[in-house]
Design an enzyme around this catalytic site. Sequence first.
Site, short mmCIF file in Angstrom:
data_model
loop_
_atom_site.label_atom_id
_atom_site.label_comp_id
_atom_site.label_asym_id
_atom_site.label_seq_id
_atom_site.Cartn_x
_atom_site.Cartn_y
_atom_site.Cartn_z
N ASP A 12 0.84 -1.20 0.00
CA ASP A 12 0.00 0.00 0.00
C ASP A 12 0.87 1.25 0.00
OD1 ASP A 12 -2.42 -1.40 -0.07
OD2 ASP A 12 -2.39 -1.70 2.10
N LYS A 34 0.32 -7.95 -2.65
CA LYS A 34 -0.92 -7.31 -3.09
C LYS A 34 -0.63 -5.96 -3.73
CE LYS A 34 -4.49 -4.51 -1.26
NZ LYS A 34 -5.65 -4.20 -0.45
N ASP A 61 -5.71 -6.36 -6.35
CA ASP A 61 -6.93 -6.07 -5.59
C ASP A 61 -7.62 -4.83 -6.17
OD1 ASP A 61 -8.89 -6.25 -3.66
OD2 ASP A 61 -7.66 -5.40 -2.06
N LEU A 62 -8.30 -5.01 -7.30
CA LEU A 62 -8.92 -3.87 -7.98
C LEU A 62 -10.40 -3.71 -7.64
CD1 LEU A 62 -7.24 -4.10 -11.51
CD2 LEU A 62 -6.55 -2.75 -9.52
N LYS A 63 -10.97 -4.68 -6.96
CA LYS A 63 -12.39 -4.63 -6.53
C LYS A 63 -13.27 -4.11 -7.67
CE LYS A 63 -11.55 -4.20 -1.56
NZ LYS A 63 -10.09 -4.13 -1.49
N HIS A 65 -16.21 -3.50 -10.33
CA HIS A 65 -17.67 -3.44 -10.19
C HIS A 65 -18.21 -2.59 -11.33
CE1 HIS A 65 -21.26 -2.81 -7.18
NE2 HIS A 65 -21.64 -3.25 -8.37
N ASP A 66 -18.71 -3.23 -12.39
CA ASP A 66 -19.19 -2.48 -13.56
C ASP A 66 -20.09 -3.42 -14.36
OD1 ASP A 66 -19.40 -0.60 -15.73
OD2 ASP A 66 -17.46 0.22 -15.14
N ILE A 67 -20.49 -3.03 -15.55
CA ILE A 67 -21.33 -3.92 -16.34
C ILE A 67 -20.50 -5.14 -16.78
CG2 ILE A 67 -22.91 -2.12 -17.12
CD1 ILE A 67 -21.40 -2.15 -19.83
N PRO A 68 -21.16 -6.28 -17.06
CA PRO A 68 -20.43 -7.51 -17.34
C PRO A 68 -19.35 -7.37 -18.41
CG PRO A 68 -22.75 -8.00 -17.07
CD PRO A 68 -22.63 -6.50 -17.02
N THR A 120 -15.91 -4.30 4.86
CA THR A 120 -15.92 -4.33 6.33
C THR A 120 -16.04 -2.93 6.92
OG1 THR A 120 -13.53 -4.48 6.21
CG2 THR A 120 -14.70 -6.51 6.64
N ARG A 182 -3.74 -8.87 12.70
CA ARG A 182 -2.78 -8.14 13.54
C ARG A 182 -2.11 -9.10 14.52
NH1 ARG A 182 -2.99 -5.11 10.27
NH2 ARG A 182 -3.23 -2.87 10.25
N GLN A 191 -7.77 -0.71 11.71
CA GLN A 191 -8.53 -1.96 11.65
C GLN A 191 -9.25 -2.15 12.98
OE1 GLN A 191 -8.93 -3.77 9.07
NE2 GLN A 191 -7.10 -3.85 7.79
N ARG A 212 0.50 -3.00 7.09
CA ARG A 212 1.32 -2.17 7.97
C ARG A 212 2.14 -2.87 9.04
NH1 ARG A 212 -3.64 1.70 8.60
NH2 ARG A 212 -4.57 -0.36 8.14
#
Length: 242
Positions: A12, A34, A61-63, A65-68, A120, A182, A191, A212
């Site tokens: 990160d 990652k 890790d692009l998560k 979320h869009d049309i198929p 989360t 952790r 977290q 971290r």
Amino acid sequence: MHKTPELIVALDVGDLASASALVEQLYPTVTLFKVGLQLFTAEGPLAVEVVRQRGGAVFLDLKLHDIPNTVAGAVREAARLGAAMCTLHASGGRSMLQAATAAVAASGSPMRLLAVTVLTSLDSRGLEEVVGSKLDLTAQVVRLASLAQEAGLDGVVASPHEIGLLRATLGPSLCLVIPGIRPAWAAADDQRRVMTPHDATVAGADYLVIGRPITAATDPAKATRRILDELKAVAEDDTGSF
Ligand code: C5P
């Protein structure tokens, strides 16, 4: 007998030089890294290349979320970049998830697809605001994980506190990638519902995503070894119990 989960270190950071420096310090003790939204937005495919050139594998890790059609296209490109794992939101729906699994299958890549269920960072109130009615948060996590499994995804990213329930309801083959880890000696940072590497292993995690406690440590390699020793101790406890 507990399976020892694999460690994924979250890079990160916002630039290639910092990402490379971490990979340099940690590889080959750590082989999975990652690349998330920050680093990918800053550096793009080069971030994936830097890890792969050193010999490591990438959890992208692009998560998505869009049309198929759009998600299928993005997943195809992630596979072409050589990512080992890629994430998408299960709430994108069945057609989106199926289009993504079909795109990976057609590419011939071994890349695994993992679903994000309920972030989360959302509590019951936040979820209610998003969906417009009261929903049991845990039931929603299971519903979305189950949808992802039905659509052919390989697993889900989940909170450590959801491991037991997801294993019990969706079985042993679902791959569980667990952040929010952790060690007892590390700061919780932002977290909230954390778990130690030991407890997440006992609960049945397949992969632990840790950022971290390693990347912000004075000596990241030493912090990594401490965590790996904790994981090894779970396996040794198992042996001792026979
Ligand atoms: O630094 P830390 O160990 O908290 O990093 C955890 C990593 O896991 C971050 O890259 C974060 O984006 C990711 N993550 C998370 N909680 C989730 C999903 C992903 O912390 N629910």
